[in-house]
Design a protein around this motif. Structure first.
Motif, PDB file in Angstrom:
ATOM      1  N   LEU A  27      26.197  43.849  37.980  1.00 15.12           N
ATOM      2  CA  LEU A  27      26.684  43.017  39.081  1.00 15.12           C
ATOM      3  C   LEU A  27      26.517  41.533  38.770  1.00 15.12           C
ATOM      4  O   LEU A  27      27.384  40.718  39.092  1.00 15.12           O
ATOM      5  CB  LEU A  27      25.951  43.377  40.374  1.00 15.12           C
ATOM      6  N   ALA A  28      25.384  41.189  38.155  1.00 17.22           N
ATOM      7  CA  ALA A  28      25.149  39.780  37.813  1.00 17.22           C
ATOM      8  C   ALA A  28      26.163  39.294  36.783  1.00 17.22           C
ATOM      9  O   ALA A  28      26.732  38.202  36.903  1.00 17.22           O
ATOM     10  CB  ALA A  28      23.725  39.605  37.294  1.00 17.22           C
ATOM     11  N   VAL A  29      26.409  40.098  35.754  1.00 18.94           N
ATOM     12  CA  VAL A  29      27.383  39.712  34.729  1.00 18.94           C
ATOM     13  C   VAL A  29      28.796  39.715  35.312  1.00 18.94           C
ATOM     14  O   VAL A  29      29.601  38.826  35.038  1.00 18.94           O
ATOM     15  CB  VAL A  29      27.287  40.655  33.513  1.00 18.94           C
ATOM     16  N   GLY A  30      29.099  40.717  36.128  1.00 19.66           N
ATOM     17  CA  GLY A  30      30.435  40.822  36.699  1.00 19.66           C
ATOM     18  C   GLY A  30      30.760  39.756  37.707  1.00 19.66           C
ATOM     19  O   GLY A  30      31.937  39.461  37.949  1.00 19.66           O
ATOM     20  N   ALA A  31      29.752  39.131  38.286  1.00 18.26           N
ATOM     21  CA  ALA A  31      30.003  38.063  39.251  1.00 18.26           C
ATOM     22  C   ALA A  31      30.642  36.846  38.598  1.00 18.26           C
ATOM     23  O   ALA A  31      31.268  36.035  39.283  1.00 18.26           O
ATOM     24  CB  ALA A  31      28.693  37.661  39.933  1.00 18.26           C
TER      25      ALA A  31
ATOM     26  N   ARG B 105      35.792  38.002  31.086  1.00 14.80           N
ATOM     27  CA  ARG B 105      36.983  38.404  30.351  1.00 14.80           C
ATOM     28  C   ARG B 105      36.668  38.683  28.883  1.00 14.80           C
ATOM     29  O   ARG B 105      37.471  39.300  28.204  1.00 14.80           O
ATOM     30  CB  ARG B 105      38.053  37.317  30.435  1.00 14.80           C
ATOM     31  N   ASN B 106      35.510  38.215  28.434  1.00 15.99           N
ATOM     32  CA  ASN B 106      35.133  38.373  27.041  1.00 15.99           C
ATOM     33  C   ASN B 106      34.667  39.806  26.785  1.00 15.99           C
ATOM     34  O   ASN B 106      33.821  40.332  27.509  1.00 15.99           O
ATOM     35  CB  ASN B 106      34.022  37.380  26.689  1.00 15.99           C
ATOM     36  N   ARG B 107      35.206  40.420  25.736  1.00 15.23           N
ATOM     37  CA  ARG B 107      34.880  41.820  25.445  1.00 15.23           C
ATOM     38  C   ARG B 107      33.474  41.996  24.880  1.00 15.23           C
ATOM     39  O   ARG B 107      33.013  43.135  24.732  1.00 15.23           O
ATOM     40  CB  ARG B 107      35.905  42.390  24.464  1.00 15.23           C
ATOM     41  N   ALA B 108      32.789  40.918  24.546  1.00 13.34           N
ATOM     42  CA  ALA B 108      31.420  41.034  24.048  1.00 13.34           C
ATOM     43  C   ALA B 108      30.410  41.210  25.172  1.00 13.34           C
ATOM     44  O   ALA B 108      29.284  41.662  24.929  1.00 13.34           O
ATOM     45  CB  ALA B 108      31.053  39.805  23.220  1.00 13.34           C
ATOM     46  N   LEU B 109      30.779  40.861  26.397  1.00 15.72           N
ATOM     47  CA  LEU B 109      29.825  40.920  27.504  1.00 15.72           C
ATOM     48  C   LEU B 109      29.351  42.337  27.837  1.00 15.72           C
ATOM     49  O   LEU B 109      28.193  42.509  28.223  1.00 15.72           O
ATOM     50  CB  LEU B 109      30.427  40.251  28.743  1.00 15.72           C
ATOM     51  N   PRO B 110      30.189  43.375  27.755  1.00 14.77           N
ATOM     52  CA  PRO B 110      29.640  44.719  27.995  1.00 14.77           C
ATOM     53  C   PRO B 110      28.494  45.081  27.056  1.00 14.77           C
ATOM     54  O   PRO B 110      27.505  45.684  27.482  1.00 14.77           O
ATOM     55  CB  PRO B 110      30.863  45.628  27.781  1.00 14.77           C
ATOM     56  N   VAL B 111      28.613  44.718  25.773  1.00 14.38           N
ATOM     57  CA  VAL B 111      27.536  45.003  24.819  1.00 14.38           C
ATOM     58  C   VAL B 111      26.290  44.195  25.173  1.00 14.38           C
ATOM     59  O   VAL B 111      25.165  44.712  25.129  1.00 14.38           O
ATOM     60  CB  VAL B 111      28.003  44.692  23.391  1.00 14.38           C
ATOM     61  N   VAL B 112      26.489  42.934  25.541  1.00 15.72           N
ATOM     62  CA  VAL B 112      25.351  42.093  25.933  1.00 15.72           C
ATOM     63  C   VAL B 112      24.676  42.663  27.180  1.00 15.72           C
ATOM     64  O   VAL B 112      23.437  42.696  27.276  1.00 15.72           O
ATOM     65  CB  VAL B 112      25.823  40.652  26.167  1.00 15.72           C
ATOM     66  N   ALA B 113      25.468  43.102  28.148  1.00 12.64           N
ATOM     67  CA  ALA B 113      24.893  43.687  29.361  1.00 12.64           C
ATOM     68  C   ALA B 113      24.088  44.947  29.052  1.00 12.64           C
ATOM     69  O   ALA B 113      23.021  45.182  29.640  1.00 12.64           O
ATOM     70  CB  ALA B 113      26.001  44.004  30.360  1.00 12.64           C
ATOM     71  N   ALA B 114      24.583  45.758  28.120  1.00  8.37           N
ATOM     72  CA  ALA B 114      23.835  46.956  27.723  1.00  8.37           C
ATOM     73  C   ALA B 114      22.498  46.580  27.093  1.00  8.37           C
ATOM     74  O   ALA B 114      21.464  47.211  27.374  1.00  8.37           O
ATOM     75  CB  ALA B 114      24.677  47.786  26.753  1.00  8.37           C
ATOM     76  N   LEU B 115      22.509  45.561  26.251  1.00  8.72           N
ATOM     77  CA  LEU B 115      21.248  45.109  25.637  1.00  8.72           C
ATOM     78  C   LEU B 115      20.302  44.543  26.687  1.00  8.72           C
ATOM     79  O   LEU B 115      19.085  44.778  26.625  1.00  8.72           O
ATOM     80  CB  LEU B 115      21.550  44.059  24.571  1.00  8.72           C
ATOM     81  N   TYR B 116      20.839  43.790  27.642  1.00  8.61           N
ATOM     82  CA  TYR B 116      20.001  43.251  28.711  1.00  8.61           C
ATOM     83  C   TYR B 116      19.339  44.380  29.505  1.00  8.61           C
ATOM     84  O   TYR B 116      18.133  44.325  29.803  1.00  8.61           O
ATOM     85  CB  TYR B 116      20.843  42.397  29.650  1.00  8.61           C
ATOM     86  N   ALA B 117      20.122  45.375  29.891  1.00 10.04           N
ATOM     87  CA  ALA B 117      19.579  46.469  30.702  1.00 10.04           C
ATOM     88  C   ALA B 117      18.526  47.257  29.919  1.00 10.04           C
ATOM     89  O   ALA B 117      17.470  47.612  30.453  1.00 10.04           O
ATOM     90  CB  ALA B 117      20.714  47.393  31.150  1.00 10.04           C
TER      91      ALA B 117
END
Length: 218
Positions: free
Chosen positions: A63-67, A71-83
């Motif tokens: 939710l924090a990243v999605g707010a 649009r960058n395709r690298a953010l899903p990987v970053v979010a996975a690492l954060y979680a």
């Protein structure tokens, strides 16, 4: 595409803040787990609560990243690492304080429950080596902890990936609508490069008064 338009930098910052908050909250949950209702803490041998917390952390990070409208395709990987880091950090911090408090200030009497005063840097430093040593045990003994980390990472990856696809699809639809609206507007008369904008009447007019004209037909 700039960092601002892609949502990369805002997503990185928002996800990091959410991961730090979630790690701290999970550390407190691990430290004071004995104060939870027994039916909740022991449900499914404790796996149900831990998996639920991992999914909650993944949801908050996503939710924090999605707010930031990523649009960058690298953010899903970053979010996975954060979680994943938030779950691992919460486990390690909670266990470090618990172990350090037990080693530095042995419980007196019959009560061995952690107290809020046990949350100190000294206790965390004392118990940190022992908490990290747990992760070096064989996978057959530590699979639960790795499972919770993997659940958080997979859930965050999926949620942010869906968010990125939705934002990119909405942007494409908006661009297509703008192009269609521009095509529907009446266009100006085409003229070649460097051709002056003149009306047909002006183009047919004689150059001056002395230019001979064709005699009008009867």
């Amino acid at each position: 595409m700039s960092h601002e338009r892609s949502g990369l930098l805002p997503g990185l910052i928002a996800g990091l803040v959410a991961a730090l908050v979630c790690a701290a909250a999970l550390g407190f949950a691990v430290l004071f787990q004995d104060r939870l209702p027994k039916a909740v803490a022991t449900l499914g041998n404790g796996h149900a609560l831990s998996v639920t917390l991992s999914l909650l952390i993944a949801l908050l990070v996503a939710l924090a990243v999605g707010a930031a409208r990523p649009r960058n395709r690298a953010l899903p990987v970053v979010a996975a690492l954060y979680a994943a880091a938030a779950v691992a950090g919460g486990q390690i911090s909670g266990a470090s304080i618990m172990i350090g408090a037990a080693r530095r200030t042995p419980a007196s009497g019959t009560s061995s429950s952690p107290r809020l005063g046990d949350v100190t840097a000294a206790n965390a430093g004392e118990g940190l080596p022992h908490a990290l040593a747990v992760y070096r045990e064989p996978l057959g003994q530590t699979w639960q902890m790795w499972l919770y980390i993997a659940v958080a990472a997979a859930a965050a990856l999926l949620l942010v990936t869906l968010r990125v696809f939705r934002v990119r699809r909405a942007d494409r639809a908006a661009l297509a609508q703008q192009a269609a609206e521009a095509a529907d507007e009446p266009g100006q008369e085409y003229r070649a490069p460097f051709e002056p904008a003149q009306s047909p009447a002006q183009q047919a007019a004689p150059a001056d008064l002395f230019t001979p004209r064709k005699p009008a037909k009867d």
